[in-house]
Enzyme design. Structure first.
Site, mmCIF file in Angstrom:
data_model
loop_
_atom_site.group_PDB
_atom_site.id
_atom_site.type_symbol
_atom_site.label_atom_id
_atom_site.label_comp_id
_atom_site.label_asym_id
_atom_site.label_seq_id
_atom_site.Cartn_x
_atom_site.Cartn_y
_atom_site.Cartn_z
ATOM 1 C CB CYS A 83 57.433 55.770 24.345
ATOM 2 S SG CYS A 83 58.111 57.194 23.477
ATOM 3 C CB CYS B 23 54.361 53.448 22.759
ATOM 4 S SG CYS B 23 53.889 53.435 21.020
ATOM 5 C CD GLU C 8 48.682 47.755 13.009
ATOM 6 O OE1 GLU C 8 47.648 47.337 13.530
ATOM 7 O OE2 GLU C 8 49.721 47.978 13.638
ATOM 8 C CB CYS D 57 59.018 53.174 16.765
ATOM 9 S SG CYS D 57 59.342 54.856 17.360
ATOM 10 C CB CYS E 149 46.301 57.549 12.188
ATOM 11 S SG CYS E 149 47.714 57.423 13.289
ATOM 12 C CB CYS F 103 46.175 56.695 20.566
ATOM 13 S SG CYS F 103 46.982 58.059 19.852
HETATM 14 N N1 SAH Z 1 56.612 59.111 17.504
HETATM 15 C C1 SAH Z 1 55.574 60.079 17.396
HETATM 16 C C2 SAH Z 1 54.325 59.604 16.683
HETATM 17 C C3 SAH Z 1 53.804 58.237 17.026
HETATM 18 S S1 SAH Z 1 53.034 58.036 18.618
HETATM 19 C C4 SAH Z 1 55.260 60.668 18.747
HETATM 20 O O1 SAH Z 1 55.874 60.246 19.723
HETATM 21 O O2 SAH Z 1 54.462 61.573 18.840
HETATM 22 C C5 SAH Z 1 51.516 58.912 18.467
HETATM 23 C C6 SAH Z 1 50.880 59.281 19.793
HETATM 24 O O3 SAH Z 1 50.315 58.136 20.448
HETATM 25 C C7 SAH Z 1 51.895 59.864 20.762
HETATM 26 O O4 SAH Z 1 51.417 60.981 21.437
HETATM 27 C C8 SAH Z 1 52.091 58.699 21.691
HETATM 28 O O5 SAH Z 1 52.654 59.128 22.867
HETATM 29 C C9 SAH Z 1 50.674 58.158 21.798
HETATM 30 N N2 SAH Z 1 50.588 56.825 22.411
HETATM 31 C C10 SAH Z 1 51.507 55.850 22.379
HETATM 32 N N3 SAH Z 1 51.109 54.776 23.095
HETATM 33 C C11 SAH Z 1 49.899 55.073 23.586
HETATM 34 C C12 SAH Z 1 48.953 54.342 24.376
HETATM 35 N N4 SAH Z 1 49.170 53.094 24.760
HETATM 36 N N5 SAH Z 1 47.784 54.969 24.681
HETATM 37 C C13 SAH Z 1 47.537 56.216 24.235
HETATM 38 N N6 SAH Z 1 48.378 56.929 23.478
HETATM 39 C C14 SAH Z 1 49.545 56.380 23.152
#
Ligand code: SAH
Length: 346
Positions: free
Chosen positions: A114, A117, A90, A110, A103, A336
């Protein structure tokens, strides 16, 4: 066969030098491909026929294949792009007042897992190559060109699925390629890498000589909460992360952005805001508060708007430069943390 898009300008020079060609050849090729949009070697009239034939037999340009395109009511475009092996990734185009931001996805799945996410729900299948990241930007540029308003991609954030510092070399080559004056020529200050916080990579990045923005996904200001939200914190706790950030700031004289997702009753109290400001006070970074985008399978909830404002005010009062991230494409799951290309054959 070599994918032409895998080569930064520097790598192409190296490759051509091994073939006994001068540096100037890389300049010529880059100008044809990235300035004139010519990907047919036979049209490159200032290159000798013999060398054109060598290029033709050794290099190829992958096709730009859009599997699905969704357009949001706010103009955000989310694409599912099909790579050569059939994998789907994507990419999202957002239209800010200051420019067109893409983006980019950096890995297939990944491994950071987290807990808030959607991307983290899929295990990593593999890293993306430089060319596979580039093609996401090239396709968005094609779409903008079709719109006919003379627009192009002006900013790139490596914030899609994947951990960029877990695919360090390819991401750095990609950054150099889109930044290069003969490449896409996107200014370094318009490029952002977002990481969950891998200290040795942050320190390495400090020595790349790039003016690229670095965003740190912080999301909590104490180890207990952060380890609950982000598995990476169990390996590299906040002390190690902050030490690396201070090192980065000292070496580069650049400020980092701390990304902080507000999760209802998890990290959104005023005491959390105080703890956050204490943690980052010793650095020059600023905070970008991210409204949580709910993911069906996940237990977290969005912080109500009045609490977002209270959190924001508290940080500002305590002298921390803070913004709240604007949301795009919520109606097409392009927001995001929601990117999660479903795998085709599984
Ligand atoms: N691995 C990298 C880049 C990908 S995540 C990182 O961790 O920064 C990109 C951003 O989206 C990160 O700040 C992540 O924490 C955020 N993100 C992930 N899940 C989300 C969600 N459900 N709502 C809002 N932001 C989220």
């Amino acid at each position: 066969m070599l994918n032409f898009y895998d080569f930064s300008y520097e790598l192409l020079q190296e490759e051509l030098a091994n073939r006994g060609q001068s540096n100037y050849r890389a300049t010529q090729l880059f100008k044809w491909v990235y300035k004139k949009q010519v990907t047919d070697f036979s049209e490159m009239s200032d290159i000798s026929k013999v060398f054109r034939e060598e290029l033709l037999s050794d290099f190829y340009f992958p096709q730009r294949k859009v599997h699905t395109k969704q357009v949001s009511s706010d103009g955000t475009i989310k694409l599912l792009i099909e790579l050569e092996d059939g994998a789907l990734v994507e990419a999202v185009l957002m239209r800010y007042s200051y420019g067109n931001v893409v983006c980019v996805t950096s890995q297939l799945g990944c491994n950071m897992a987290c807990t808030f996410c959607a991307s983290g729900l899929l295990r990593k299948r593999r890293d993306l190559t430089t060319g596979e990241m580039l093609i996401q930007v090239l396709i968005m540029n094609d779409l903008l060109r079709e719109e006919g308003n003379g627009e192009r991609v002006t900013h790139v954030v490596v914030m899609g699925t994947g951990e960029p510092f877990d695919n360090y070399d390819n991401v750095l080559n990609f950054i150099r390629l889109i930044n290069h004056p003969y490449g896409l020529e996107i200014g370094a200050r318009h490029l952002t890498i977002s990481t969950c916080g891998i200290p040795d990579k942050i320190k390495k990045f400090a020595h790349e000589g790039l003016q690229v923005n670095l965003a740190i996904s912080l999301h909590a200001a104490n180890n207990k909460t952060r380890s609950r939200l982000m598995k990476i914190n169990r390996t590299y706790p906040l002390e190690a992360l902050m030490e690396a950030i201070k090192y980065y700031e000292k070496m580069t004289n650049r400020r980092v952005t701390y990304e902080y997702i507000l999760l209802k009753d998890v990290n959104d109290s005023l005491a959390d805001a105080d703890e956050l400001s204490d943690l980052i006070r010793g650095t020059n970074g600023y905070v970008n508060l991210i409204p949580f985008n709910p993911v069906e399978e996940l237990p977290y909830q969005r912080t109500p708007n009045n609490r977002v404002s209270a959190f924001l005010d508290r940080l500002i009062k305590r002298g921390i430069t803070t913004t709240v991230r604007k949301e795009f494409g919520t109606d097409i799951d392009a927001a995001c943390g929601q990117l999660r290309a479903k795998e085709e054959n599984s």
